[in-house]
Design a protein around this motif. Structure first.
Motif, PDB file in Angstrom:
ATOM      1  N   MET A   1       0.834  -1.209   0.000  1.00 52.21           N
ATOM      2  CA  MET A   1       0.000   0.000   0.000  1.00 52.21           C
ATOM      3  C   MET A   1       0.868   1.259   0.000  1.00 52.21           C
ATOM      4  O   MET A   1       0.585   2.210  -0.729  1.00 52.21           O
ATOM      5  CB  MET A   1      -0.957  -0.014   1.192  1.00 52.21           C
ATOM      6  N   LYS A   2       1.914   1.284   0.805  1.00 46.73           N
ATOM      7  CA  LYS A   2       2.802   2.455   0.851  1.00 46.73           C
ATOM      8  C   LYS A   2       3.491   2.684  -0.488  1.00 46.73           C
ATOM      9  O   LYS A   2       3.729   3.827  -0.875  1.00 46.73           O
ATOM     10  CB  LYS A   2       3.856   2.288   1.947  1.00 46.73           C
ATOM     11  N   ASP A   3       3.796   1.602  -1.186  1.00 48.08           N
ATOM     12  CA  ASP A   3       4.459   1.719  -2.490  1.00 48.08           C
ATOM     13  C   ASP A   3       3.525   2.226  -3.584  1.00 48.08           C
ATOM     14  O   ASP A   3       3.986   2.724  -4.606  1.00 48.08           O
ATOM     15  CB  ASP A   3       5.040   0.366  -2.926  1.00 48.08           C
ATOM     16  N   ASN A   4       2.217   2.092  -3.388  1.00 45.01           N
ATOM     17  CA  ASN A   4       1.275   2.388  -4.465  1.00 45.01           C
ATOM     18  C   ASN A   4       0.249   3.486  -4.176  1.00 45.01           C
ATOM     19  O   ASN A   4      -0.438   3.934  -5.082  1.00 45.01           O
ATOM     20  CB  ASN A   4       0.522   1.110  -4.848  1.00 45.01           C
ATOM     21  N   PHE A   5       0.138   3.899  -2.907  1.00 38.97           N
ATOM     22  CA  PHE A   5      -0.863   4.894  -2.530  1.00 38.97           C
ATOM     23  C   PHE A   5      -0.264   5.846  -1.505  1.00 38.97           C
ATOM     24  O   PHE A   5       0.716   5.516  -0.831  1.00 38.97           O
ATOM     25  CB  PHE A   5      -2.111   4.213  -1.935  1.00 38.97           C
ATOM     26  N   GLU A   6      -0.910   7.014  -1.358  1.00 37.42           N
ATOM     27  CA  GLU A   6      -0.536   7.931  -0.278  1.00 37.42           C
ATOM     28  C   GLU A   6      -1.195   7.381   0.980  1.00 37.42           C
ATOM     29  O   GLU A   6      -2.423   7.290   1.059  1.00 37.42           O
ATOM     30  CB  GLU A   6      -1.057   9.335  -0.592  1.00 37.42           C
ATOM     31  N   LEU A   7      -0.377   7.027   1.961  1.00 39.94           N
ATOM     32  CA  LEU A   7      -0.879   6.265   3.091  1.00 39.94           C
ATOM     33  C   LEU A   7      -0.436   6.867   4.418  1.00 39.94           C
ATOM     34  O   LEU A   7       0.670   7.373   4.540  1.00 39.94           O
ATOM     35  CB  LEU A   7      -0.308   4.845   2.994  1.00 39.94           C
ATOM     36  N   VAL A   8      -1.333   6.811   5.405  1.00 42.36           N
ATOM     37  CA  VAL A   8      -0.993   7.136   6.784  1.00 42.36           C
ATOM     38  C   VAL A   8      -1.347   5.909   7.605  1.00 42.36           C
ATOM     39  O   VAL A   8      -2.402   5.294   7.401  1.00 42.36           O
ATOM     40  CB  VAL A   8      -1.768   8.374   7.293  1.00 42.36           C
ATOM     41  N   GLU A   9      -0.443   5.532   8.521  1.00 41.61           N
ATOM     42  CA  GLU A   9      -0.709   4.361   9.349  1.00 41.61           C
ATOM     43  C   GLU A   9      -0.378   4.654  10.798  1.00 41.61           C
ATOM     44  O   GLU A   9       0.401   5.549  11.100  1.00 41.61           O
ATOM     45  CB  GLU A   9       0.092   3.153   8.850  1.00 41.61           C
TER      46      GLU A   9
END
Length: 139
Positions: free
Chosen positions: A78-86
């Motif tokens: 997900m981090k490689d393909n989308f803008e993500l906050v976790e």
């Protein structure tokens, strides 16, 4: 006499080990070729899609087919393909659509139509998995 036997034994063992080595046809190391073939053999693809069950229809998320190495966590994919906050292995925002604890909206996801109860850091995908992230209200 024991010394001659020991030397003979060491020489015989050395010849045996050298004789068992697999020679390369072109004189280069075969380990590089093997590792390249191994890497391409472990490439996987999966479908990532989104459902937004909130009133905020301005947040349009784009579905995507992703490629990844076998053994990669869903979080990394997900981090490689989308803008993500976790937060602590749990996804709290995807491409700007963040969970809203005050209103009770959270991200959940299914893999191949099965609800997953582990964080994305602890989840691994297989070949052709269908992942659906749903943004929905929990009361």
């Amino acid at each position: 006499m024991k010394q001659k036997i020991m030397i003979s034994y060491v020489l015989l063992l050395s010849l045996l080990l050298v004789g068992c080595a697999k020679p390369s046809i072109d004189g280069t190391s075969t380990s590089t070729e093997a590792s390249s073939a191994e890497k391409s053999a472990t490439q996987r693809t999966a479908e990532i899609s989104f459902v937004n069950n909130s009133d905020d229809t301005s947040a349009a998320l784009t579905d995507k087919t992703v490629t990844f190495e076998e053994g990669t966590t869903l979080m990394t994919i997900m981090k490689d393909n989308f803008e993500l906050v976790e937060d602590q292995g749990m996804i709290t925002s995807i491409d700007g659509l963040a969970q809203d604890e005050g209103s009770g909206y959270y991200w959940t996801y299914t893999i191949n139509d099965e609800m997953i109860n582990t964080g994305a850091n602890d989840t691994f995908l297989g070949e052709n998995d269908q992942v659906v992230f749903t943004y929905e209200k929990f009361e």
